[in-house]
Design a protein around this motif. Structure first.
Motif, PDB file in Angstrom:
ATOM      1  N   HIS A 155       0.916  -1.629   0.726  1.00 16.27           N
ATOM      2  CA  HIS A 155       0.063   0.064   0.097  1.00 16.27           C
ATOM      3  C   HIS A 155       0.650   1.389  -0.125  1.00 16.27           C
ATOM      4  O   HIS A 155       0.698   2.364   0.015  1.00 16.27           O
ATOM      5  CB  HIS A 155      -0.820  -0.276   1.531  1.00 16.27           C
ATOM      6  N   LEU A 156       2.311   1.436   0.387  1.00 14.92           N
ATOM      7  CA  LEU A 156       3.377   2.638  -0.391  1.00 14.92           C
ATOM      8  C   LEU A 156       2.937   2.965  -1.376  1.00 14.92           C
ATOM      9  O   LEU A 156       3.244   3.884  -1.632  1.00 14.92           O
ATOM     10  CB  LEU A 156       4.810   1.829   0.647  1.00 14.92           C
ATOM     11  N   ILE A 157       3.178   1.812  -2.643  1.00 15.23           N
ATOM     12  CA  ILE A 157       2.869   2.265  -3.486  1.00 15.23           C
ATOM     13  C   ILE A 157       2.102   3.394  -4.304  1.00 15.23           C
ATOM     14  O   ILE A 157       0.519   2.286  -4.598  1.00 15.23           O
ATOM     15  CB  ILE A 157       3.052   1.490  -4.465  1.00 15.23           C
ATOM     16  N   SER A 158       1.516   4.148  -4.609  1.00 16.36           N
ATOM     17  CA  SER A 158       0.240   4.329  -5.571  1.00 16.36           C
ATOM     18  C   SER A 158      -0.274   3.707  -7.073  1.00 16.36           C
ATOM     19  O   SER A 158       0.456   2.831  -6.990  1.00 16.36           O
ATOM     20  CB  SER A 158       0.566   5.934  -5.658  1.00 16.36           C
ATOM     21  N   PRO A 159      -1.323   4.064  -6.990  1.00 15.94           N
ATOM     22  CA  PRO A 159      -1.558   3.266  -7.902  1.00 15.94           C
ATOM     23  C   PRO A 159      -0.709   3.579  -9.178  1.00 15.94           C
ATOM     24  O   PRO A 159      -0.599   4.542  -9.896  1.00 15.94           O
ATOM     25  CB  PRO A 159      -3.230   3.635  -8.184  1.00 15.94           C
ATOM     26  N   THR A 160      -0.771   2.142  -9.772  1.00 14.77           N
ATOM     27  CA  THR A 160      -0.047   1.517 -10.809  1.00 14.77           C
ATOM     28  C   THR A 160      -0.036   0.560 -11.505  1.00 14.77           C
ATOM     29  O   THR A 160      -0.921  -0.125 -11.334  1.00 14.77           O
ATOM     30  CB  THR A 160       1.209   1.722 -10.739  1.00 14.77           C
ATOM     31  N   PRO A 161      -0.330   0.981 -13.188  1.00 11.30           N
ATOM     32  CA  PRO A 161      -0.274  -0.625 -14.361  1.00 11.30           C
ATOM     33  C   PRO A 161       0.760  -1.631 -13.695  1.00 11.30           C
ATOM     34  O   PRO A 161       0.472  -2.641 -14.241  1.00 11.30           O
ATOM     35  CB  PRO A 161      -0.259  -0.020 -14.851  1.00 11.30           C
ATOM     36  N   GLY A 185      -8.829   0.855 -10.894  1.00  4.34           N
ATOM     37  CA  GLY A 185      -8.627   2.243 -10.919  1.00  4.34           C
ATOM     38  C   GLY A 185      -7.630   1.988  -9.265  1.00  4.34           C
ATOM     39  O   GLY A 185      -6.279   1.458  -9.377  1.00  4.34           O
ATOM     40  N   ASP A 186      -8.367   2.160  -7.800  1.00  4.85           N
ATOM     41  CA  ASP A 186      -7.164   2.323  -6.792  1.00  4.85           C
ATOM     42  C   ASP A 186      -7.638   1.413  -5.606  1.00  4.85           C
ATOM     43  O   ASP A 186      -7.546   1.704  -4.517  1.00  4.85           O
ATOM     44  CB  ASP A 186      -7.669   3.419  -6.247  1.00  4.85           C
ATOM     45  N   TYR A 187      -7.968   0.009  -6.278  1.00  7.77           N
ATOM     46  CA  TYR A 187      -8.647  -0.679  -5.918  1.00  7.77           C
ATOM     47  C   TYR A 187      -6.879  -1.974  -5.159  1.00  7.77           C
ATOM     48  O   TYR A 187      -6.671  -2.404  -6.602  1.00  7.77           O
ATOM     49  CB  TYR A 187      -9.818  -1.676  -5.332  1.00  7.77           C
ATOM     50  N   LEU A 188      -6.180  -2.189  -4.495  1.00  7.82           N
ATOM     51  CA  LEU A 188      -5.388  -2.915  -4.563  1.00  7.82           C
ATOM     52  C   LEU A 188      -5.776  -4.324  -4.406  1.00  7.82           C
ATOM     53  O   LEU A 188      -5.473  -4.521  -2.432  1.00  7.82           O
ATOM     54  CB  LEU A 188      -4.342  -2.485  -3.358  1.00  7.82           C
ATOM     55  N   GLU A 189      -5.633  -5.425  -4.993  1.00  4.60           N
ATOM     56  CA  GLU A 189      -5.581  -6.734  -4.612  1.00  4.60           C
ATOM     57  C   GLU A 189      -3.815  -8.028  -4.771  1.00  4.60           C
ATOM     58  O   GLU A 189      -3.815  -7.291  -5.438  1.00  4.60           O
ATOM     59  CB  GLU A 189      -6.608  -7.355  -5.955  1.00  4.60           C
ATOM     60  N   LYS A 190      -4.136  -8.384  -3.364  1.00  2.65           N
ATOM     61  CA  LYS A 190      -2.689  -9.386  -3.086  1.00  2.65           C
ATOM     62  C   LYS A 190      -3.590 -10.901  -4.582  1.00  2.65           C
ATOM     63  O   LYS A 190      -4.539 -11.556  -4.536  1.00  2.65           O
ATOM     64  CB  LYS A 190      -3.169 -10.350  -2.385  1.00  2.65           C
ATOM     65  N   ILE A 191      -2.816 -10.903  -5.512  1.00  6.52           N
ATOM     66  CA  ILE A 191      -2.761 -12.280  -6.544  1.00  6.52           C
ATOM     67  C   ILE A 191      -1.798 -13.495  -6.232  1.00  6.52           C
ATOM     68  O   ILE A 191      -1.896 -14.767  -6.890  1.00  6.52           O
ATOM     69  CB  ILE A 191      -2.942 -11.442  -7.772  1.00  6.52           C
ATOM     70  N   SER A 192      -1.772 -13.319  -5.134  1.00  2.00           N
ATOM     71  CA  SER A 192      -0.951 -15.214  -5.145  1.00  2.00           C
ATOM     72  C   SER A 192      -0.592 -14.882  -3.381  1.00  2.00           C
ATOM     73  O   SER A 192      -1.357 -14.334  -2.101  1.00  2.00           O
ATOM     74  CB  SER A 192       1.160 -14.748  -5.155  1.00  2.00           C
ATOM     75  N   LEU A 193      -0.212 -16.395  -2.983  1.00  3.72           N
ATOM     76  CA  LEU A 193       0.109 -16.697  -1.825  1.00  3.72           C
ATOM     77  C   LEU A 193       0.924 -15.554  -0.645  1.00  3.72           C
ATOM     78  O   LEU A 193       1.866 -14.692  -1.382  1.00  3.72           O
ATOM     79  CB  LEU A 193       0.606 -18.343  -1.450  1.00  3.72           C
ATOM     80  N   TYR A 194       1.352 -15.809   0.507  1.00  6.11           N
ATOM     81  CA  TYR A 194       2.355 -15.253   1.234  1.00  6.11           C
ATOM     82  C   TYR A 194       3.295 -16.388   0.744  1.00  6.11           C
ATOM     83  O   TYR A 194       2.453 -17.711   1.514  1.00  6.11           O
ATOM     84  CB  TYR A 194       1.490 -14.688   2.358  1.00  6.11           C
ATOM     85  N   GLN A 195       4.698 -16.400   0.751  1.00  6.76           N
ATOM     86  CA  GLN A 195       5.553 -17.064   0.197  1.00  6.76           C
ATOM     87  C   GLN A 195       6.856 -16.860   0.874  1.00  6.76           C
ATOM     88  O   GLN A 195       7.276 -15.905   0.732  1.00  6.76           O
ATOM     89  CB  GLN A 195       5.853 -17.037  -1.166  1.00  6.76           C
ATOM     90  N   ALA A 196       7.057 -17.872   1.253  1.00  2.00           N
ATOM     91  CA  ALA A 196       9.022 -17.775   1.508  1.00  2.00           C
ATOM     92  C   ALA A 196       9.666 -18.838   0.807  1.00  2.00           C
ATOM     93  O   ALA A 196       9.399 -19.886   0.294  1.00  2.00           O
ATOM     94  CB  ALA A 196       8.738 -18.781   2.848  1.00  2.00           C
TER      95      ALA A 196
END
Length: 286
Positions: A155-161, A185-196
């Motif tokens: 969320h520190l990154i502003s909307p970007t393609p 637009g400005d909805y940030l979505e997680k598209i992967s798992l949390y990973q190590a």
């Protein structure tokens, strides 16, 4: 994004489940003692009001070596404390909270809730943060929102393609990572798992422009830039640390929706087993 997350990495698909906030029938009265009625009109015998649900939330991050505490009042930043030095969180966290509240002229009773980063990240740091906020929440009877660390960094990154990939140094030649994308637009979505995952495996998943952010850039930035010269982008160094105010802001959104952590049951997002757990399993094979 390229191929799916490969075998041999450890994943967690979702953060811990949140439970509805309990304890008050009147949601407005529960959320804030400072609820203000802005306007009102009557239709028949029913009165409709417009309410200003302002909330003060204190956010805490101890998931990395750079600890931070931030205080917000609704959308406004009141105070921020960040210290990136090799001093343990147990030595400075309570002092930082006390300092923030004192300088902001904010009594702990005036807080409407707490927010805590819940990992992945440093095992020791997460435990210190979680145990501290549990104690504060029990003492103040205020709700706690849990904010995944990688989500807050993204969320520190502003909307970007571009694709966004926060990375944290997980030691043992791995990073904690996940992929995010702005949708609609400005909805940030997680598209992967949390990973190590090892950086060598991570780069094989990427076939488009990506923004890397987080303290893992300090360790693996040169490798990522060399391996993905035309695809990798890095924000300025001050954005590679997590701010308590960002944790507070995201936590406020959870609390507004009535989502808080079950203090008796929740645990941080560890993603992989600790060194002690690994050694115990090695010494106690099933």
């Amino acid at each position: 994004m390229g191929e799916g997350w490969g075998e041999g990495t450890q994943a967690l698909s979702t953060p811990p489940q949140f439970s509805p906030i309990k304890g008050e029938d009147n949601a407005c009265r529960f959320y804030s003692s400072r609820v203000t009625k802005l306007s009102c009109e009557s239709v028949g015998n029913v009165e409709f009001g417009c309410w200003d649900l302002r909330m003060k939330v204190l956010g805490i991050d101890t998931s990395t070596s750079c600890g931070s505490v931030g205080l917000i009042d609704d959308e406004s930043l009141i105070a921020e404390y960040l210290l990136n030095i090799p001093v343990t969180h147990s030595e400075r966290l309570l002092g930082a909270i006390e300092f923030i509240l004192r300088e902001a002229r904010c009594a702990v009773e005036d807080l409407d809730g707490w927010a805590i980063s819940i990992g992945p990240g440093s095992f020791t740091g997460l435990r210190i943060g979680v145990s501290t906020v549990k104690g504060l929440a029990f003492a103040t009877r205020k709700p706690v929102a849990g904010v995944p660390t990688l989500d807050a960094l993204a969320h520190l990154i502003s909307p970007t393609p571009y694709l966004i990939c926060p990375i944290l140094d997980a030691r043992k030649g791995e990073v904690y990572a996940a992929f995010y994308r702005y949708e609609k637009g400005d909805y940030l979505e997680k598209i992967s798992l949390y990973q190590a995952i090892r950086p060598e495996e991570l780069v094989r998943k990427i076939d488009e422009k990506v923004i890397f952010i987080g303290d893992g850039v300090r360790t693996y930035g040169d490798y990522l830039q060399k391996t993905l010269p035309s695809l990798s982008t890095f924000p300025p160094s001050p954005l590679h640390v997590l701010y308590g105010s960002v944790v507070a802001k995201l936590g406020l959104e959870f609390l507004r929706k009535g989502e808080s952590l079950d203090l008796a049951a929740f645990t941080p997002i560890y993603v992989r087993s600790s060194e002690a757990e690994i050694k115990w399993k090695e010494n106690h094979p099933s």
